[in-house]
Motif scaffolding. Structure first.
Motif, PDB file in Angstrom:
ATOM      1  N   ALA A  14       0.652  -1.260   0.143  1.00  0.00           N
ATOM      2  CA  ALA A  14       0.029  -0.108   0.086  1.00  0.00           C
ATOM      3  C   ALA A  14       0.724   1.229  -0.218  1.00  0.00           C
ATOM      4  CB  ALA A  14      -0.928   0.192   1.153  1.00  0.00           C
ATOM      5  N   ILE A  15       1.844   1.290   0.566  1.00  0.00           N
ATOM      6  CA  ILE A  15       2.669   2.398   0.792  1.00  0.00           C
ATOM      7  C   ILE A  15       3.491   2.540  -0.555  1.00  0.00           C
ATOM      8  CG2 ILE A  15       5.015   3.281   1.894  1.00  0.00           C
ATOM      9  CD1 ILE A  15       2.881   3.551   3.978  1.00  0.00           C
ATOM     10  N   GLU A  16       3.850   1.667  -1.238  1.00  0.00           N
ATOM     11  CA  GLU A  16       4.516   1.639  -2.373  1.00  0.00           C
ATOM     12  C   GLU A  16       3.679   2.199  -3.266  1.00  0.00           C
ATOM     13  OE1 GLU A  16       7.963   1.940  -3.136  1.00  0.00           O
ATOM     14  OE2 GLU A  16       7.732   1.641  -0.787  1.00  0.00           O
ATOM     15  N   LEU A  17       2.389   1.805  -3.392  1.00  0.00           N
ATOM     16  CA  LEU A  17       1.396   2.313  -4.473  1.00  0.00           C
ATOM     17  C   LEU A  17       0.896   3.802  -4.032  1.00  0.00           C
ATOM     18  CD1 LEU A  17      -1.096  -0.602  -4.388  1.00  0.00           C
ATOM     19  CD2 LEU A  17       0.124   0.001  -6.235  1.00  0.00           C
ATOM     20  N   VAL A  18       1.285   4.039  -2.867  1.00  0.00           N
ATOM     21  CA  VAL A  18       0.914   5.696  -2.729  1.00  0.00           C
ATOM     22  C   VAL A  18       1.993   6.436  -3.019  1.00  0.00           C
ATOM     23  CG1 VAL A  18       0.640   7.237  -0.749  1.00  0.00           C
ATOM     24  CG2 VAL A  18      -0.679   5.358  -0.749  1.00  0.00           C
ATOM     25  N   ARG A  19       3.190   5.842  -2.965  1.00  0.00           N
ATOM     26  CA  ARG A  19       4.424   6.509  -3.433  1.00  0.00           C
ATOM     27  C   ARG A  19       4.487   6.779  -5.122  1.00  0.00           C
ATOM     28  NH1 ARG A  19       8.607   6.867  -0.403  1.00  0.00           N
ATOM     29  NH2 ARG A  19       8.177   4.876   0.895  1.00  0.00           N
TER      30      ARG A  19
END
Length: 276
Positions: free
Chosen positions: A236-241
């Motif tokens: 999820a963090i990488e998708l937001v990034r």
């Protein structure tokens, strides 16, 4: 989900009192729309969960980054703004109950793979075939074209949020923050954010689109990938990034990067922060 009962009213009253809001000074239509949002979707729960994560992040800054800690004003803007970001999913300010229901039904169809390629008419025919023609006709009364893509439809709700909560008892600082939560998608309702990052309208002491607004965006995107997208924390963090880096206006934004890195670190230390 909570229904509009005395228990629900007490729950919302307690929640708003915790945020420093005076329910008696709020337009009753705002509360009515929130009850409706909660009754027909998971969205209100999403916002409550994001408020919980925001509070945990504020504590993380206090303990680990005290020189960068969030001011009381920033915290209030984030918490109140987060609670009202998606009230626009009930439709325009003056939508009829029938129009509100139809708009909410559409938002209730989640996880479209390619919203840029699916039209509103296609979605309604696929999911509400028994009365699709009537639904489309009613939506056209509020200038919702059947030929628009679902991405175009989704982009309406920040504008509706702005018109619903403006000047009706909410702190103006939080109004701006709630209305700008889709800036990564280029949605700038009524062009309230100028090219220099300053707000083009009066929102109390909130002059700039900056850290508070960006945190609301991150909380919204992170929760969407976790709850609706069913992603684990790191993904999820990488998708937001990737979402940030895909927007040329924010790809090199240090404030977004710092906030996301600290959100990542905080939840990595205690995954239950999100799950509680």
């Amino acid at each position: 989900m909570l229904k509009e009962t005395e228990t629900t009213r007490d729950h919302m009253r307690e929640l708003f009192e915790e945020l420093g809001l005076d329910v008696e000074k709020m337009n009753p239509n705002i509360l009515r729309k929130l009850f409706l949002l909660n009754e027909r979707t998971e969205t209100f729960k999403d916002e409550e969960r994001s408020v919980h994560v925001a509070r945990a992040l504020f504590r993380y800054y206090e303990q680990n980054l005290s020189e960068r800690r969030f001011t009381d004003a920033e915290q209030r803007t984030v918490l109140i703004g987060t609670m009202f970001t998606d009230i626009g999913k009930t439709g325009p300010r003056n939508a009829t109950p029938e129009q509100e229901k139809l708009v909410l039904d559409i938002y209730g169809v989640e996880n479209l793979v390619e919203p840029n390629k699916i039209t509103l008419e296609e979605l309604i025919n696929d999911n509400f075939s028994e009365d699709a023609t009537d639904r489309l006709s009613i939506l056209e009364e509020i200038k919702i074209s059947r030929n628009m893509t679902m991405r175009e439809f989704y982009n309406f709700h920040p504008r509706w949020t702005l018109e619903i909560i403006s000047g009706d008892g909410l702190p103006p600082e939080a109004v701006a923050a709630a209305a700008t939560h889709h800036m990564l998608e280029g949605v700038n309702p009524e062009e309230i954010v100028g090219k220099d990052g300053r707000f083009t309208k009066y929102f109390g002491d909130n002059v700039f689109f900056d850290r508070a607004e960006k945190l609301i965006i991150l909380l919204d995107k992170y929760d969407a990938f976790r709850r609706r997208g069913k992603k684990e924390h790191k993904e999820a963090i990488e998708l937001v990034r990737n979402k940030i880096r895909s927007n040329p206006n924010f790809a090199e934004d240090g404030e977004f990067e710092e906030l996301l890195n600290n959100l990542d670190a905080m939840i990595s230390e205690n995954e239950r922060v999100y799950e509680e």
